[in-house]
Design a protein around this motif. Structure first.
Motif, PDB file in Angstrom:
ATOM      1  N   LEU A  66      -3.188 -11.280   5.623  1.00  7.60           N
ATOM      2  CA  LEU A  66      -1.757 -12.128   5.301  1.00  7.60           C
ATOM      3  C   LEU A  66      -1.325 -11.388   3.990  1.00  7.60           C
ATOM      4  O   LEU A  66       0.054 -11.484   3.944  1.00  7.60           O
ATOM      5  CB  LEU A  66      -2.133 -13.582   5.072  1.00  7.60           C
ATOM      6  CG  LEU A  66      -1.145 -14.489   4.296  1.00  7.60           C
ATOM      7  CD1 LEU A  66       0.048 -14.512   5.258  1.00  7.60           C
ATOM      8  CD2 LEU A  66      -1.724 -15.798   3.873  1.00  7.60           C
ATOM      9  N   LYS A  67      -2.042 -10.992   2.905  1.00  5.70           N
ATOM     10  CA  LYS A  67      -1.749 -10.406   1.977  1.00  5.70           C
ATOM     11  C   LYS A  67      -0.813  -9.137   2.123  1.00  5.70           C
ATOM     12  O   LYS A  67       0.062  -8.797   1.717  1.00  5.70           O
ATOM     13  CB  LYS A  67      -2.646 -10.260   0.979  1.00  5.70           C
ATOM     14  CG  LYS A  67      -2.442  -9.744  -0.514  1.00  5.70           C
ATOM     15  CD  LYS A  67      -3.468  -9.900  -1.469  1.00  5.70           C
ATOM     16  CE  LYS A  67      -4.540  -8.928  -1.140  1.00  5.70           C
ATOM     17  NZ  LYS A  67      -5.509  -8.713  -2.246  1.00  5.70           N
ATOM     18  N   TYR A  68      -1.343  -8.534   3.172  1.00  2.17           N
ATOM     19  CA  TYR A  68      -0.787  -7.183   3.538  1.00  2.17           C
ATOM     20  C   TYR A  68       0.589  -7.272   4.398  1.00  2.17           C
ATOM     21  O   TYR A  68       1.660  -6.581   3.954  1.00  2.17           O
ATOM     22  CB  TYR A  68      -1.576  -6.189   4.583  1.00  2.17           C
ATOM     23  CG  TYR A  68      -1.071  -5.191   4.991  1.00  2.17           C
ATOM     24  CD1 TYR A  68      -0.995  -3.786   4.108  1.00  2.17           C
ATOM     25  CD2 TYR A  68      -0.625  -4.803   6.169  1.00  2.17           C
ATOM     26  CE1 TYR A  68      -0.206  -2.715   4.613  1.00  2.17           C
ATOM     27  CE2 TYR A  68       0.147  -3.811   6.729  1.00  2.17           C
ATOM     28  CZ  TYR A  68       0.085  -2.789   6.139  1.00  2.17           C
ATOM     29  OH  TYR A  68       1.003  -1.662   6.455  1.00  2.17           O
ATOM     30  N   SER A  69       0.595  -8.261   5.019  1.00  2.09           N
ATOM     31  CA  SER A  69       1.959  -8.856   5.802  1.00  2.09           C
ATOM     32  C   SER A  69       3.092  -9.255   4.759  1.00  2.09           C
ATOM     33  O   SER A  69       3.992  -8.864   5.133  1.00  2.09           O
ATOM     34  CB  SER A  69       1.636  -9.674   6.826  1.00  2.09           C
ATOM     35  OG  SER A  69       2.869 -10.190   7.462  1.00  2.09           O
ATOM     36  N   VAL A  70       2.578 -10.013   3.842  1.00  2.00           N
ATOM     37  CA  VAL A  70       3.379 -10.385   3.066  1.00  2.00           C
ATOM     38  C   VAL A  70       4.003  -9.162   1.919  1.00  2.00           C
ATOM     39  O   VAL A  70       5.418  -9.016   1.825  1.00  2.00           O
ATOM     40  CB  VAL A  70       2.920 -11.511   1.821  1.00  2.00           C
ATOM     41  CG1 VAL A  70       3.858 -11.826   0.812  1.00  2.00           C
ATOM     42  CG2 VAL A  70       2.691 -12.805   2.610  1.00  2.00           C
ATOM     43  N   GLY A  71       3.105  -8.516   1.622  1.00  2.00           N
ATOM     44  CA  GLY A  71       3.567  -7.299   0.848  1.00  2.00           C
ATOM     45  C   GLY A  71       4.482  -6.164   1.534  1.00  2.00           C
ATOM     46  O   GLY A  71       5.397  -5.802   0.981  1.00  2.00           O
TER      47      GLY A  71
END
Length: 281
Positions: A66-71
Motif C-alpha cells: 500500500l505504501k509503495y502504491s501511494v508513493g
C-alpha cells in the motif's frame, strides 16, 4: 485506480477503526513513506494487525505494498505537474487547467465507485416508474435541479420543479406512492429540505437525494441516496470538483433513461424538433 481514490470510495463502508486509518492516509499521503505499519498504528493508538488487515481488505498484499502504491501515485502526479510546468514555463494557466482536469477525473471516478450499479438501477427504476417527479434545490443546487427537471420533462416525464420550499410543500401534499421527490442538497443539512423530505415520505412517496459523500441528515432520511465525491484542500477547487462530478452523474442517469425506453427516446426527439421550430424565424 489510484489507491487514494479507492480509499475515498470505500470509506463509508469501513468500520470506525478503518475510517481512522483511511483519514490518516488521505490527510498525510505525502508523509506515509516515513511511517512503518507499527508507527502508523502507534500514531492512531491502534494495533499493528488492524493496519495490516486494513491494507489487505483494500486488496493489497500488505502495508508495504500500500505504501509503495501511494508513493507511486503521488510521484506520477508530481511528475505530471513538473512536465506541464516545463512545457509551459510562461503559461501557468495551461498547467492549472491540466491539474484541474486530473482532479475532476479523479472526483468523477470516485463518484462512479460510490454509486454502485444496483443503487443506480433502483434510482432509475424509481424515476422511470414515477407518476410525478418533484424536483427541488436551494441556492446553487437549484441550478442542477432546474437543468435535470428540464431533461426529465423533455423525456415526457411529468415533472414539478421549484426552488420555493413553501410552494413545493403545497405541491407534494397530494403525492402518492408512485411519486418521487428528488432533492439536490450539496451538504444535505438544510433543515427545511429535511422537513419537506420527511413530509413527502409520510405521504407515501419515495425520497431520492443527491448530496456529498458525507454523513448528513438528508441522506439518512432518503429511500435512495446518490452521492458525489469531491475532495481537495482548497475550498474553491472542491466546489468545482463537486459540480463536475455531479453533472457527470446526472448525465449518465439521463442517458440511461433516454436509451432505456423507446417511447421516452421518441418523445425527446419530438420535443427537440418542436423546440427547433419555435426558435426558427
Amino acid at each position: 485506480m489510484s489507491p487514494l481514490v479507492k480509499i475515498r470510495s470505500e470509506r463509508d463502508q469501513m468500520s470506525a477503526v478503518e475510517r481512522r486509518i483511511a483519514d490518516f492516509i488521505l490527510e498525510n499521503a505525502q508523509l506515509l513513506r516515513d511511517y512503518s505499519s507499527q508507527q502508523l498504528a502507534n500514531a492512531l493508538g491502534i494495533s499493528q494487525s488492524s493496519v495490516v488487515k486494513f491494507t489487505q481488505k483494500l486488496g493489497f498484499k500488505g502495508y508495504p505494498d500500500l505504501k509503495y502504491s501511494v508513493g507511486e501515485a503521488i510521484a506520477r502526479a508530481d511528475n505530471g505537474d513538473a512536465a506541464v510546468v516545463s512545457r509551459h514555463v510562461a503559461d501557468d494557466a495551461a498547467a492549472q487547467a491540466d491539474s484541474l482536469w486530473r482532479r475532476k477525473s479523479e472526483a468523477e471516478e470516485a463518484t462512479r465507485l460510490i454509486n454502485p450499479p444496483e443503487t443506480l438501477r433502483v434510482a432509475l427504476d424509481a424515476l422511470a416508474g414515477a407518476g410525478k417527479v418533484f424536483v427541488i434545490g436551494v441556492g446553487e443546487d437549484d441550478i442542477y435541479a432546474r437543468g435535470f427537471a428540464l431533461k426529465l420533462s423533455m423525456l415526457g416525464m411529468a415533472t414539478v420543479q421549484s426552488f420555493d420550499i413553501t410552494r413545493m410543500t403545497a405541491s407534494i401534499s397530494a403525492a402518492g406512492a408512485r411519486d418521487v421527490l428528488l432533492v439536490f442538497s450539496e451538504h444535505g443539512n438544510h433543515p427545511a429540505l429535511c422537513k419537506v423530505g420527511r413530509f413527502f415520505r409520510e405521504q407515501g412517496g419515495r425520497l431520492l437525494t443527491v448530496t456529498r459523500h458525507t454523513s448528513n441528515p438528508l441522506r439518512a432520511l432518503a429511500n435512495i441516496a446518490l452521492l458525489v465525491s469531491a475532495h481537495d484542500d482548497r475550498p474553491y477547487i472542491q466546489s468545482l470538483l463537486y459540480q463536475s462530478a455531479l453533472q457527470q452523474l446526472l448525465d449518465g442517469i439521463f442517458i440511461q433513461l433516454c436509451e432505456g425506453d423507446e417511447q421516452r427516446h421518441a418523445q425527446l426527439v419530438a420535443n427537440l424538433e418542436r423546440m427547433q421550430l419555435l426558435l426558427e424565424p
